[in-house]
Design a protein around this motif. Sequence first.
Motif, PDB file in Angstrom:
ATOM      1  N   LYS A 179      45.174  46.004  38.320  1.00 52.55           N
ATOM      2  CA  LYS A 179      45.410  45.351  39.612  1.00 52.55           C
ATOM      3  C   LYS A 179      44.216  45.572  40.541  1.00 52.55           C
ATOM      4  N   MET A 180      43.658  46.777  40.529  1.00 49.80           N
ATOM      5  CA  MET A 180      42.509  47.074  41.378  1.00 49.80           C
ATOM      6  C   MET A 180      41.315  46.204  40.991  1.00 49.80           C
ATOM      7  N   TYR A 181      41.053  46.064  39.681  1.00 49.38           N
ATOM      8  CA  TYR A 181      39.939  45.223  39.240  1.00 49.38           C
ATOM      9  C   TYR A 181      40.176  43.751  39.577  1.00 49.38           C
ATOM     10  N   ALA A 182      41.412  43.285  39.464  1.00 47.26           N
ATOM     11  CA  ALA A 182      41.720  41.883  39.772  1.00 47.26           C
ATOM     12  C   ALA A 182      41.502  41.586  41.253  1.00 47.26           C
ATOM     13  N   THR A 183      41.947  42.494  42.116  1.00 43.91           N
ATOM     14  CA  THR A 183      41.765  42.259  43.550  1.00 43.91           C
ATOM     15  C   THR A 183      40.303  42.396  43.946  1.00 43.91           C
ATOM     16  N   ARG A 184      39.589  43.289  43.295  1.00 40.25           N
ATOM     17  CA  ARG A 184      38.153  43.437  43.581  1.00 40.25           C
ATOM     18  C   ARG A 184      37.392  42.183  43.164  1.00 40.25           C
ATOM     19  N   ALA A 185      37.845  41.526  42.100  1.00 39.42           N
ATOM     20  CA  ALA A 185      37.199  40.289  41.659  1.00 39.42           C
ATOM     21  C   ALA A 185      37.356  39.186  42.700  1.00 39.42           C
ATOM     22  N   LYS A 186      38.501  39.154  43.396  1.00 39.59           N
ATOM     23  CA  LYS A 186      38.684  38.164  44.465  1.00 39.59           C
ATOM     24  C   LYS A 186      37.661  38.372  45.573  1.00 39.59           C
ATOM     25  N   ILE A 201      43.398  49.994  45.519  1.00 35.05           N
ATOM     26  CA  ILE A 201      42.681  51.248  45.278  1.00 35.05           C
ATOM     27  C   ILE A 201      43.543  52.436  45.704  1.00 35.05           C
ATOM     28  N   ASP A 202      44.174  52.325  46.870  1.00 37.51           N
ATOM     29  CA  ASP A 202      45.050  53.395  47.346  1.00 37.51           C
ATOM     30  C   ASP A 202      46.213  53.624  46.381  1.00 37.51           C
ATOM     31  N   GLU A 203      46.766  52.536  45.838  1.00 35.00           N
ATOM     32  CA  GLU A 203      47.864  52.648  44.879  1.00 35.00           C
ATOM     33  C   GLU A 203      47.389  53.343  43.601  1.00 35.00           C
ATOM     34  N   MET A 204      46.194  52.991  43.143  1.00 37.64           N
ATOM     35  CA  MET A 204      45.664  53.611  41.936  1.00 37.64           C
ATOM     36  C   MET A 204      45.459  55.110  42.138  1.00 37.64           C
ATOM     37  N   ALA A 231      41.753  39.378  51.228  1.00 34.51           N
ATOM     38  CA  ALA A 231      41.381  39.857  49.899  1.00 34.51           C
ATOM     39  C   ALA A 231      40.872  41.296  49.969  1.00 34.51           C
ATOM     40  N   TRP A 232      40.107  41.611  51.006  1.00 36.15           N
ATOM     41  CA  TRP A 232      39.583  42.968  51.162  1.00 36.15           C
ATOM     42  C   TRP A 232      40.737  43.956  51.376  1.00 36.15           C
ATOM     43  N   ASN A 233      41.721  43.584  52.191  1.00 34.58           N
ATOM     44  CA  ASN A 233      42.868  44.458  52.438  1.00 34.58           C
ATOM     45  C   ASN A 233      43.702  44.655  51.164  1.00 34.58           C
TER      46      ASN A 233
END
Length: 69
Positions: free
Chosen positions: A47-54, A25-28, A17-19
């Motif tokens: 997408k960045m917020y969704a992955t950060r929520a995980k 973030i890099d994509e953004m 999840a961290w990766n």
Amino acid sequence: MPKPPMTADDVNLLLSAWNESKAAIDEMVAKFRESASRDEIDHAIRKMYATRAKVQEFYDKFFQSYPLF
């Protein structure tokens, strides 16, 4: 309230999840640098917020939250 111990599978899921969060973030940032369309930037931000929520789910489940005061 004590938090449950992390298993090896939990650690692997957290790292995954961290990766994903780091990649989002890099994509953004790349979308901003290349002056992409507003829709592409908005999609990257969501997408960045969704992955950060995980990642935050793991922190909430396994790590102690200490009050600031």
